[in-house]
Every structure is written in structure tokens, then in C-alpha cells.
Design an enzyme around this catalytic site. Structure first.
Site, short mmCIF file in Angstrom:
data_model
loop_
_atom_site.label_atom_id
_atom_site.label_comp_id
_atom_site.label_asym_id
_atom_site.label_seq_id
_atom_site.Cartn_x
_atom_site.Cartn_y
_atom_site.Cartn_z
N HIS A 1 -2.73 -17.65 5.07
CA HIS A 1 -2.48 -17.77 3.62
C HIS A 1 -3.80 -17.63 2.84
O HIS A 1 -4.21 -18.54 2.12
CB HIS A 1 -1.81 -19.12 3.30
CG HIS A 1 -1.14 -19.13 1.95
ND1 HIS A 1 0.06 -19.73 1.70
CD2 HIS A 1 -1.50 -18.59 0.75
CE1 HIS A 1 0.40 -19.59 0.42
NE2 HIS A 1 -0.55 -18.89 -0.17
N ARG B 1 5.89 -15.17 0.31
CA ARG B 1 6.28 -16.45 0.91
C ARG B 1 7.03 -16.14 2.21
O ARG B 1 7.83 -15.19 2.27
CB ARG B 1 7.19 -17.25 -0.03
CG ARG B 1 6.48 -17.90 -1.20
CD ARG B 1 5.48 -18.98 -0.76
NE ARG B 1 4.83 -19.66 -1.87
CZ ARG B 1 3.62 -19.36 -2.36
NH1 ARG B 1 2.91 -18.38 -1.84
NH2 ARG B 1 3.11 -20.07 -3.36
P1 NDP Z 1 5.46 -12.82 -11.09
O1 NDP Z 1 6.42 -13.86 -11.48
O2 NDP Z 1 4.47 -12.34 -12.08
O3 NDP Z 1 6.23 -11.52 -10.55
C1 NDP Z 1 7.36 -11.59 -9.77
C2 NDP Z 1 7.97 -10.21 -9.61
O4 NDP Z 1 9.07 -10.29 -8.72
C3 NDP Z 1 8.50 -9.66 -10.94
O5 NDP Z 1 8.29 -8.27 -11.02
C4 NDP Z 1 10.01 -9.96 -10.83
O6 NDP Z 1 10.84 -9.06 -11.54
C5 NDP Z 1 10.21 -9.74 -9.34
N1 NDP Z 1 11.42 -10.42 -8.91
C6 NDP Z 1 11.70 -11.76 -8.93
N2 NDP Z 1 12.93 -12.01 -8.45
C7 NDP Z 1 13.44 -10.81 -8.12
C8 NDP Z 1 14.69 -10.40 -7.61
N3 NDP Z 1 15.66 -11.27 -7.32
N4 NDP Z 1 14.89 -9.07 -7.42
C9 NDP Z 1 13.92 -8.17 -7.72
N5 NDP Z 1 12.72 -8.51 -8.21
C10 NDP Z 1 12.48 -9.80 -8.41
O7 NDP Z 1 4.71 -13.35 -9.78
P2 NDP Z 1 3.25 -13.01 -9.26
O8 NDP Z 1 3.11 -11.54 -9.17
O9 NDP Z 1 2.22 -13.75 -10.04
O10 NDP Z 1 3.29 -13.67 -7.80
C11 NDP Z 1 4.23 -13.29 -6.82
C12 NDP Z 1 4.20 -14.27 -5.65
O11 NDP Z 1 3.03 -14.07 -4.88
C13 NDP Z 1 4.12 -15.75 -6.02
O12 NDP Z 1 5.37 -16.25 -6.40
C14 NDP Z 1 3.61 -16.37 -4.75
O13 NDP Z 1 4.71 -16.72 -3.92
C15 NDP Z 1 2.83 -15.25 -4.08
N6 NDP Z 1 1.38 -15.54 -4.01
C16 NDP Z 1 0.78 -15.49 -2.77
C17 NDP Z 1 -0.57 -15.73 -2.66
C18 NDP Z 1 -1.25 -15.64 -1.33
O14 NDP Z 1 -2.44 -15.94 -1.22
N7 NDP Z 1 -0.57 -15.23 -0.27
C19 NDP Z 1 -1.41 -16.04 -3.83
C20 NDP Z 1 -0.67 -16.05 -5.07
C21 NDP Z 1 0.67 -15.82 -5.14
P3 NDP Z 1 10.77 -8.96 -13.15
O15 NDP Z 1 9.44 -8.28 -13.44
O16 NDP Z 1 11.91 -8.13 -13.50
O17 NDP Z 1 10.81 -10.37 -13.67
C1 OXD Z 2 0.02 -19.21 -4.06
C2 OXD Z 2 -1.34 -19.42 -4.56
O1 OXD Z 2 0.98 -19.31 -4.84
O2 OXD Z 2 -2.24 -19.53 -3.71
O3 OXD Z 2 0.17 -18.91 -2.85
O4 OXD Z 2 -1.56 -19.46 -5.78
#
Ligand code: NDP
Ligand code: OXD
Length: 317
Positions: A280, A232
Site C-alpha cells: 500500500h 482497494r
Molecule cells: P475520486 O472520488 O476522485 O474518483 C473516483 C472515480 O471512480 C470517479 O471517476 C467515479 O466516477 C468512479 N466511480 C465510482 N464509482 C463508480 C462506479 N460504480 N462505476 C464506475 N465508476 C465509478 O477518487 P480518487 O481518484 O481520489 O481515488 C480513488 C481511490 O484510490 C480512493 O478511493 C482510494 O481507495 C484509492 N487510493 C489508493 C491509494 C494507494 O496508495 N494505494 C492512495 C490514495 C487513494 P464519476 O467521475 O462519474 O464520479
Molecule cells: C488511501 C490513501 O486512501 O492513502 O489509500 O490516501
């Protein structure tokens, strides 16, 4: 099978042109449910709906559904819903789809290779008519640091390990992953940044991650490191990023996400020579696959009355 007559609204953002495709795919995946685009809901439908399927919806629309118990997002990132529904009793379920993770892992590998094989430099040299080969660096000598080891971060890490890179990852809770140096906490972040050539951001946007990549954290990267932000826009402090790119401290940034999307035409990122800009698109959702996953969650809810748990409002993801 008897059709459930309580409708399931599909609610998307104003500009979303994929609403008919989503409604059709969701209806195909749930023939015993009635999936209705928000604009086609009757007053009774709005009154009765307990579940809605949403794609970055306008919060005002959710307020028109007084019986709503939970929403299923077909986006993986749910920061907007978490904010909009704060203080309400409405549960949030987000998309967790192995196909999405595989698409993201492919994008992470592709753009890591783009940076690793110096494509931005060769492109700049081509524009200047320069014939100048750079020294080859093997992937085993290149460190990639991944912020976030969730669904997308873990799949990406595995793909990078397969490609021969040195891979580290950072998460909130400590983890153990084959071939990946796993770190957590503030010290873990500092350690990872100091040894990272290519930093990949796959964190959710929360109160704790907003502005995480600012002057202090970016400053911990070695001179000439690069950034890939596929998570993001607001996780990165734009002014600090621009300063790091202007000075050359950061060699290049591949940016797929921005604080405002679509990125306004006057934004500096469009023209910056050290930025590769994507709209995106790093991991597009596969509608059929996502509809199948949503259908499984809805079916389980109809059978048990239990809302599938995957977003914790308190931690923000
Ligand atoms: P998950 O919720 O599965 O994973 C999030 C990870 O971030 C976890 O490992 C979590 O730690 C870690 N995390 C969260 N907060 C913190 C923190 N404060 N400090 C350290 N680590 C942290 O999310 P996804 O992998 O499914 O997706 C990640 C992001 O990707 C989404 O939220 C979205 O914004 C983005 N996205 C972008 C897309 C695009 O096309 N550009 C498409 C889809 C998603 P822990 O494992 O310990 O909980
Ligand atoms: C996002 C998605 O979270 O495309 O960016 O799913």
C-alpha cells in the site's frame, strides 16, 4: 491572531506511528487552531470538538466526541468512514491533493511500463538462466484501461497519454478527456475490458464496486492481459483473480492493496509467480501538502460555518 480554543482532535489508527508528525504539521498549517492528538484530549476537549482530522480512525473514538459535525480524512479513500458514520449527521471530507494525484500518476506510469516492457517475464527468464529477447511492442500498440476517472484516474490517464499509450477510462458519469476514450455504464465497462492489455483500478470501494473485478469481468479481458490494483483490495474477487492467474488468462497482477492489510504472511499473493506485491505504497500522502489543504478547508468552515462538500454518503465516495 486569536487562537480558537475549541480543539481539533487528530485521530489515527492504533498502529499509526506518524501521529506526532501529523499533529506538528497540522499545527504549523493552522497556528490559530489547537490540534490535539486523541490520547491527549481532556474530557472537556472531547465534549467540545466539532471538527476532527482523521487517518483511518477506530470508529469508537469518534463516538467519544458528541459535538462532532464533520471529519476531515487525510486519506483519499473513505470507505471505512462512510460505513462507520452511516446514519449519523457527521459530514465526511476527504483529501483531494494534486500532489497525491501526481504521485499516483507516477506510480501508474512506472508499473504500466514494468508490465509493458515485460519485466515480470524477463525476471522469470533470468531466474531460469534463459537468454530470450521478446518482440518489442510500442506503447501506441498497448491499450491501458483505467477504472475510475476521478482525481487519481484523470492524472494517471494524462501521464499515460503523454507516454504514448492508447488510453481508455471508465467512470460512473460520462466524461470527456483529451486523448482518452471515455466510457461509462455496464456496456462501457464491457467494451473497455475487451480491448484492454493493462487494466488499472483506481475506483473507490463502494457497494457498487465491491467485487466488481470477478470471474465474469476478468474473463472479458483479452488472454494475457495484466492488472494493476492501486485502489482497494475488496474491489477484486481474490478467488477469481487467483484462478485467472493460475490459468495464465491473466499474465500478471501488480497489487498494492488487499482486503486485509498488512497482508497476512500465509496469503497466496506473497508467493504467486504472476504477482508483484506492494505494501500500500503507490501514492504516499505528503504530510505538509495535505496539512495545508486541510487547513484551507478548516479555515473556510470557521469563516462561513459551511462544511466543505466532497463526499456524498449516498453514492459512497
Ligand atoms: P475520486 O472520488 O476522485 O474518483 C473516483 C472515480 O471512480 C470517479 O471517476 C467515479 O466516477 C468512479 N466511480 C465510482 N464509482 C463508480 C462506479 N460504480 N462505476 C464506475 N465508476 C465509478 O477518487 P480518487 O481518484 O481520489 O481515488 C480513488 C481511490 O484510490 C480512493 O478511493 C482510494 O481507495 C484509492 N487510493 C489508493 C491509494 C494507494 O496508495 N494505494 C492512495 C490514495 C487513494 P464519476 O467521475 O462519474 O464520479
Ligand atoms: C488511501 C490513501 O486512501 O492513502 O489509500 O490516501
Amino acid at each position: 491572531m486569536k487562537r480558537n480554543d475549541t480543539p481539533i482532535p487528530f485521530i489515527a489508527a492504533e498502529r499509526n506511528r506518524e501521529v506526532p508528525a501529523w499533529v506538528a504539521a497540522l499545527q504549523r498549517a493552522m497556528p490559530d487552531e489547537r490540534i490535539v492528538a486523541f490520547k491527549d484530549l481532556s474530557l472537556d476537549d472531547k465534549e467540545n470538538a466539532t471538527v476532527a482530522i482523521v487517518a483511518n480512525p477506530d470508529p469508537l473514538r469518534l463516538k467519544e466526541l458528541p459535538s462532532l459535525r464533520w471529519v476531515h480524512s487525510v486519506w483519499a479513500g473513505v470507505e471505512r468512514l462512510v460505513t462507520d458514520l452511516a446514519g449519523s449527521e457527521i459530514g465526511i471530507v476527504r483529501l483531494v491533493d494534486p500532489k497525491l494525484a501526481a504521485t499516483m500518476a507516477e506510480a501508474v506510469l512506472a508499473w504500466t511500463l514494468y508490465l509493458h516492457r515485460e519485466m515480470p517475464t524477463y525476471l522469470a527468464q533470468q531466474r531460469q538462466g534463459l537468454w530470450r529477447p521478446l518482440a518489442y511492442v510500442a506503447p501506441q500498440s498497448r491499450s491501458v484501461g483505467i477504472l475510475g476517472l476521478g482525481e487519481l484516474g484523470r492524472a494517471s490517464a494524462a501521464r499515460l497519454v503523454d507516454a504514448g499509450f492508447k488510453v481508455c477510462g471508465w467512470s460512473r458519469q460520462p466524461k470527456s478527456l483529451a486523448g482518452v476514450g471515455c466510457l461509462s455504464g455496464a456496456d462501457g465497462l464491457a467494451t473497455m475490458l475487451a480491448q484492454t492489455d493493462i487494466l488499472v483500478c483506481l475506483l473507490p470501494l463502494t457497494a457498487a464496486t465491491r467485487g466488481l473485478l470477478a470471474a465474469e469481468t476478468l474473463g472479458r479481458l483479452p488472454q494475457g492481459a495484466s492488472l494493476i490494483n492501486f485502489a482497494r483490495g475488496a474491489i477484486v474477487d481474490d478467488a477469481a483473480l487467483r484462478a485467472a492467474l493460475d490459468s495464465g488468462a491473466l499474465a500478471h497482477a501488480v497489487l498494492d492493496v488487499f482486503t486485509v492489510e498488512p497482508l497476512p504472511r500465509e496469503a497466496w499473493q506473497w508467493q504467486h509467480p504472476r504477482v508483484t506485491l506492494l505494501p500500500h505504497c503507490s501514492a504516499a500522502t505528503d504530510i505538509a501538502s495535505a496539512a495545508h489543504i486541510v487547513a484551507c478547508n478548516v479555515r473556510r468552515y470557521r469563516e462561513t460555518g459551511e462544511i466543505p462538500a466532497n463526499v456524498e454518503l449516498a453514492r459512497g465516495y
